[in-house]
Design an enzyme around this catalytic site. Structure first.
Site, PDB file in Angstrom:
ATOM      1  CD  GLU A   1      -2.593  -0.924   3.023  1.00 54.69           C
ATOM      2  OE1 GLU A   1      -1.736  -0.009   4.198  1.00 54.69           O
ATOM      3  OE2 GLU A   1      -4.077  -1.667   2.926  1.00 54.69           O
TER       4      GLU A   1
ATOM      5  CG  HIS B   1       4.548  12.587  -1.059  1.00 53.96           C
ATOM      6  ND1 HIS B   1       3.356  13.036  -2.453  1.00 53.96           N
ATOM      7  CD2 HIS B   1       4.912  14.278  -0.617  1.00 53.96           C
ATOM      8  CE1 HIS B   1       2.813  13.931  -2.901  1.00 53.96           C
ATOM      9  NE2 HIS B   1       3.258  15.045  -1.295  1.00 53.96           N
TER      10      HIS B   1
ATOM     11  CD1 TRP C   1       6.877  17.278   4.334  1.00 53.77           C
ATOM     12  CD2 TRP C   1       6.562  14.789   4.483  1.00 53.77           C
ATOM     13  NE1 TRP C   1       5.788  16.425   3.904  1.00 53.77           N
ATOM     14  CE2 TRP C   1       5.707  15.148   3.705  1.00 53.77           C
ATOM     15  CE3 TRP C   1       6.444  12.818   4.477  1.00 53.77           C
ATOM     16  CZ2 TRP C   1       4.528  14.723   3.169  1.00 53.77           C
ATOM     17  CZ3 TRP C   1       5.313  12.705   3.551  1.00 53.77           C
ATOM     18  CH2 TRP C   1       4.201  13.568   2.714  1.00 53.77           C
TER      19      TRP C   1
ATOM     20  CD  GLU D   1       4.165  20.564  -3.289  1.00 57.91           C
ATOM     21  OE1 GLU D   1       4.890  20.466  -2.020  1.00 57.91           O
ATOM     22  OE2 GLU D   1       2.623  20.801  -3.159  1.00 57.91           O
TER      23      GLU D   1
ATOM     24  CD1 TRP E   1       7.345  20.168   0.998  1.00 56.78           C
ATOM     25  CD2 TRP E   1       7.477  22.477   1.483  1.00 56.78           C
ATOM     26  NE1 TRP E   1       6.655  20.552   0.028  1.00 56.78           N
ATOM     27  CE2 TRP E   1       6.910  22.259   0.552  1.00 56.78           C
ATOM     28  CE3 TRP E   1       8.060  23.950   1.752  1.00 56.78           C
ATOM     29  CZ2 TRP E   1       6.399  23.642  -0.208  1.00 56.78           C
ATOM     30  CZ3 TRP E   1       7.567  24.624   1.238  1.00 56.78           C
ATOM     31  CH2 TRP E   1       6.852  24.124  -0.185  1.00 56.78           C
TER      32      TRP E   1
ATOM     33  CE1 TYR F   1      -3.382  21.620  -2.147  1.00 59.58           C
ATOM     34  CE2 TYR F   1      -1.197  21.789  -2.861  1.00 59.58           C
ATOM     35  CZ  TYR F   1      -1.842  21.144  -2.564  1.00 59.58           C
ATOM     36  OH  TYR F   1      -2.161  19.814  -2.898  1.00 59.58           O
TER      37      TYR F   1
ATOM     38  CD  GLU G   1       0.509  18.146  -5.310  1.00 60.17           C
ATOM     39  OE1 GLU G   1       0.180  18.711  -3.932  1.00 60.17           O
ATOM     40  OE2 GLU G   1       0.770  18.340  -5.313  1.00 60.17           O
TER      41      GLU G   1
ATOM     42  CD1 TRP H   1      -3.387  16.420  -0.608  1.00 60.12           C
ATOM     43  CD2 TRP H   1      -3.007  15.881  -2.959  1.00 60.12           C
ATOM     44  NE1 TRP H   1      -2.279  15.603  -0.903  1.00 60.12           N
ATOM     45  CE2 TRP H   1      -2.130  15.377  -2.370  1.00 60.12           C
ATOM     46  CE3 TRP H   1      -2.346  16.029  -4.083  1.00 60.12           C
ATOM     47  CZ2 TRP H   1      -0.978  14.580  -2.922  1.00 60.12           C
ATOM     48  CZ3 TRP H   1      -1.235  15.870  -4.534  1.00 60.12           C
ATOM     49  CH2 TRP H   1      -0.658  14.685  -4.203  1.00 60.12           C
ATOM     50  NE  ARG H   2      -3.927  12.365   1.305  1.00 56.71           N
ATOM     51  CZ  ARG H   2      -4.677  11.820   2.514  1.00 56.71           C
ATOM     52  NH1 ARG H   2      -5.410  10.252   1.977  1.00 56.71           N
ATOM     53  NH2 ARG H   2      -4.151  12.153   3.882  1.00 56.71           N
TER      54      ARG H   2
ATOM     55  CG  HIS I   1      -5.771  16.293   4.394  1.00 59.20           C
ATOM     56  ND1 HIS I   1      -5.610  17.748   4.545  1.00 59.20           N
ATOM     57  CD2 HIS I   1      -5.254  15.759   3.364  1.00 59.20           C
ATOM     58  CE1 HIS I   1      -4.489  17.008   3.754  1.00 59.20           C
ATOM     59  NE2 HIS I   1      -3.937  15.804   3.559  1.00 59.20           N
TER      60      HIS I   1
HETATM   61  C1  BMA Z   1      -0.202  15.718   1.699  1.00 63.16           C
HETATM   62  C2  BMA Z   1      -1.474  14.746   3.621  1.00 63.16           C
HETATM   63  C3  BMA Z   1      -0.534  14.070   3.117  1.00 63.16           C
HETATM   64  C4  BMA Z   1      -0.436  12.883   2.198  1.00 63.16           C
HETATM   65  C5  BMA Z   1       0.617  13.139   1.520  1.00 63.16           C
HETATM   66  C6  BMA Z   1       0.982  12.221   0.203  1.00 63.16           C
HETATM   67  O1  BMA Z   1      -0.079  16.470   1.014  1.00 63.16           O
HETATM   68  O2  BMA Z   1      -2.283  14.353   2.348  1.00 63.16           O
HETATM   69  O3  BMA Z   1      -1.536  13.043   4.458  1.00 63.16           O
HETATM   70  O4  BMA Z   1       0.047  11.707   3.168  1.00 63.16           O
HETATM   71  O5  BMA Z   1      -0.207  14.314   1.036  1.00 63.16           O
HETATM   72  O6  BMA Z   1      -0.404  12.247   0.066  1.00 63.16           O
END
Ligand code: BMA
Length: 378
Positions: A97, A126, A137, A193, A198, A264, A298, A333-334, A344
């Site tokens: 996952e 990421h 991060w 980014e 970050w 953002y 994004e 975003w999600r 979120h």
């Molecule tokens: C970020 C958030 C986190 C997520 C990451 C990767 O901006 O939404 O919660 O783990 O993206 O999707």
């Protein structure tokens, strides 16, 4: 019989690549026909429309997870997004996952589903910190360690092998064992980014030279060593104030297919909407000067507290300027699930206070969702 089969195999092998799109100059000159077609068609459609995109759209929403055919965007508008964003974090470890608990095999299914519906697929990553073992991060210095000669170089190529397997597996069509089938074209947006500090691959944690080397190595490896033919490479910064600022880490035109940026910030107040318009204008100008396409890769407002955000901020920022409006797509975003990520979410769900305005946004003739797309792969 055997000769006929051999001919069939030959024809199918040739079908993957073509010179039909001789005006499409991708990083990979041998990209598949569908990849080139997508690029050419996005370029054309961006002259008159913007495509709407959503991250993780088919995997889960604010109140549900893994329900076949479901999408918060579809629940509200009756249409799917035009662009589907997916995230690969943890793929490098061979995990089942991703970092947001999306199963990779299921993700492949959703990617194919979106493609079959005529939509566009984009991947972010990421990537965990390869030097420290921390996550994306963790800003410990890492690039030198993974470049050729570095102590983690072999590990990094194994990570890229896993990525290559993943995108190679995004195949649709029957008789794949006979060499038939089509790879789903993917807009790949690695090391995003990076103008911010970050992630381990950006800002103060790297030098521009390191970033460029990492980018070029990654592209060369995927294209030349792995022979991956279904990628469009997107360079995607965070917010920027000038072309110089935007291009500080730029790997070069021969390593980049499209220019994007994530924002953002600018849409959090009416007063700064023009700041986004200005950035989009610069972005499109830089892209067009290179024969490329541009995108707002994004954006979003967490929780969308401002009810008319869709038309009064997002659409306004894009359409207020004749150059800015030529971006190809804007992706929000999600919709983090309420159990793990309350608040979120960046697209509305049924009953959300911005849903009526989102429907207005959907109905605007300038905005394309999945149901209004022209053929993008022909
Ligand atoms: C970020 C958030 C986190 C997520 C990451 C990767 O901006 O939404 O919660 O783990 O993206 O999707």
């Amino acid at each position: 019989m055997l000769a006929a089969l051999a001919l069939l195999l030959f024809v199918s092998a040739c079908a993957g690549t073509s010179n039909l799109y001789s005006d499409v100059n991708l990083v990979d000159p041998n990209a598949t026909t569908e990849t080139k077609a997508l690029y050419a068609n996005l370029k054309e459609v961006s002259q008159t429309h913007v495509l709407f995109g959503h991250q993780d759209d088919l995997a889960y929403g604010v109140t549900w997870r893994r329900e076949a055919g479901r999408s918060d965007v579809h629940d509200v508008t009756g249409a799917y997004p035009a662009v589907y964003g997916w995230e690969l974090g943890d793929l490098e470890h061979g995990a089942l996952e991703n970092l947001d608990q999306v199963n990779f095999e299921e993700m492949k299914g959703w990617i194919k589903e979106g493609y079959k519906r005529g939509g566009v697929v984009t991947l972010s990553w990421h990537m965990n910190n390869p030097a420290t073992g921390g996550n994306a991060w963790d800003t410990g210095r890492a690039i030198q360690a993974i470049l050729p000669g570095g102590e983690k170089h072999e590990m990094y190529t194994e990570w890229l092998d896993r990525f290559a397997d993943f995108v190679d597996d995004l195949k649709v069509g029957s008789f794949q064992w006979l060499g038939f089938g089509t790879h789903v074209p993917v807009i790949f947006r690695p090391f995003h980014e990076h103008t911010g500090s970050w992630f381990w691959w950006g800002g103060r944690n790297v030098t521009p030279e390191e970033y460029v080397e990492l980018w070029r190595f990654t592209v060369d490896y995927l294209r030349d060593e792995k022979g991956i033919r279904n990628l469009i490479y997107a360079y995607s910064t965070d917010v920027f104030d000038s072309e110089e600022d935007y291009l500080r880490f730029y790997p070069g035109d021969e390593y980049v297919d499209m220019l994007g940026y994530d924002d953002y910030h600018a849409l959090s107040s009416d007063e700064t909407v023009a700041t986004m318009t200005n950035r989009l204008r610069m972005l499109v100008q830089m892209a067009e000067a290179r024969g490329m396409i541009a995108a707002l890769t994004e954006t979003g407002s967490e929780g969308i507290p401002y009810e008319t955000w869709w038309t009064d901020r997002l659409l306004k920022a894009i359409t207020d300027d004749p150059v800015a409006r030529r971006i190809a797509y804007a992706l929000v975003w999600r919709n983090g699930n309420q159990e793990t990520h309350p608040g979120h979410h960046y697209a509305p769900y049924a009953g959300h206070s911005s849903a009526p305005n989102f429907i207005e946004f959907y109905q605007d003739p300038f905005v394309l969702f999945g149901d209004g797309l022209p053929e993008l792969y022909d």
